[in-house]
Design an enzyme around this catalytic site. Sequence first.
Site, PDB file in Angstrom:
ATOM      1  N   CYS A  23       0.822  -1.147   0.030  1.00 38.49           N
ATOM      2  CA  CYS A  23      -0.086  -0.076   0.050  1.00 38.49           C
ATOM      3  C   CYS A  23       0.892   1.274   0.036  1.00 38.49           C
ATOM      4  O   CYS A  23       1.680   1.287   0.863  1.00 38.49           O
ATOM      5  CB  CYS A  23      -0.991  -0.065   1.185  1.00 38.49           C
ATOM      6  SG  CYS A  23      -1.840   1.414   1.451  1.00 38.49           S
ATOM      7  N   CYS A  26       0.404   3.059   3.760  1.00 39.99           N
ATOM      8  CA  CYS A  26       0.766   2.475   4.999  1.00 39.99           C
ATOM      9  C   CYS A  26       1.564   1.459   4.796  1.00 39.99           C
ATOM     10  O   CYS A  26       2.451   1.139   5.968  1.00 39.99           O
ATOM     11  CB  CYS A  26      -0.491   2.074   5.930  1.00 39.99           C
ATOM     12  SG  CYS A  26      -1.197   0.508   5.149  1.00 39.99           S
ATOM     13  N   CYS A  69      -7.170  -1.076   0.680  1.00 38.16           N
ATOM     14  CA  CYS A  69      -6.251  -1.559   1.670  1.00 38.16           C
ATOM     15  C   CYS A  69      -6.830  -2.167   3.169  1.00 38.16           C
ATOM     16  O   CYS A  69      -7.713  -1.521   3.671  1.00 38.16           O
ATOM     17  CB  CYS A  69      -5.114  -0.493   2.124  1.00 38.16           C
ATOM     18  SG  CYS A  69      -3.895  -1.168   3.283  1.00 38.16           S
ATOM     19  N   CYS A  72      -5.292   0.016   6.165  1.00 36.76           N
ATOM     20  CA  CYS A  72      -5.613   1.537   6.204  1.00 36.76           C
ATOM     21  C   CYS A  72      -6.988   2.304   5.536  1.00 36.76           C
ATOM     22  O   CYS A  72      -7.190   3.282   5.778  1.00 36.76           O
ATOM     23  CB  CYS A  72      -4.338   2.720   6.134  1.00 36.76           C
ATOM     24  SG  CYS A  72      -4.153   2.739   4.169  1.00 36.76           S
ATOM     25  N   UNK A  93      -7.810  -5.363 -10.435  1.00 38.43           N
ATOM     26  CA  UNK A  93      -7.414  -4.226 -11.233  1.00 38.43           C
ATOM     27  C   UNK A  93      -6.980  -3.038 -10.400  1.00 38.43           C
ATOM     28  O   UNK A  93      -7.827  -2.690  -9.579  1.00 38.43           O
ATOM     29  CB  UNK A  93      -8.343  -3.919 -12.479  1.00 38.43           C
TER      30      UNK A  93
END
Length: 110
Positions: A23, A26, A69, A72, A93
């Site tokens: 991510c 985070c 995510c 987060c 995607u």
Amino acid sequence: MSFCSFSGGEIYKDHFESGMYVCAQCGYELFSSRSKYEHSSPWPAFTETIHEDSVSKQEERWGAYKVRCGKCGNGLGHEFVNDGPKHGLSRFUIFSSSLKFIPKVKNEQQ
């Protein structure tokens, strides 16, 4: 307004180095380069996440989920169930701007 937009600049679309995609906000582990594959969509495509909780999902319509995510809540893109490169696999995607790539480090023997 659509969750999915395309503004170009998908730097990871044709990126196939060995490593891990995390991510961008985070650093949580999301996708392995082993699950990445070429697809005609303008976004990087993956078949599976690294961890079961790498992403959270919100159903948008039958067979399509918005994904964020799992740590987060950063918006990542979409999962399309049973639309992967092989029967039974999903197609994730994911926006390049939501990802950071961590290259695999080759272990040096001492």
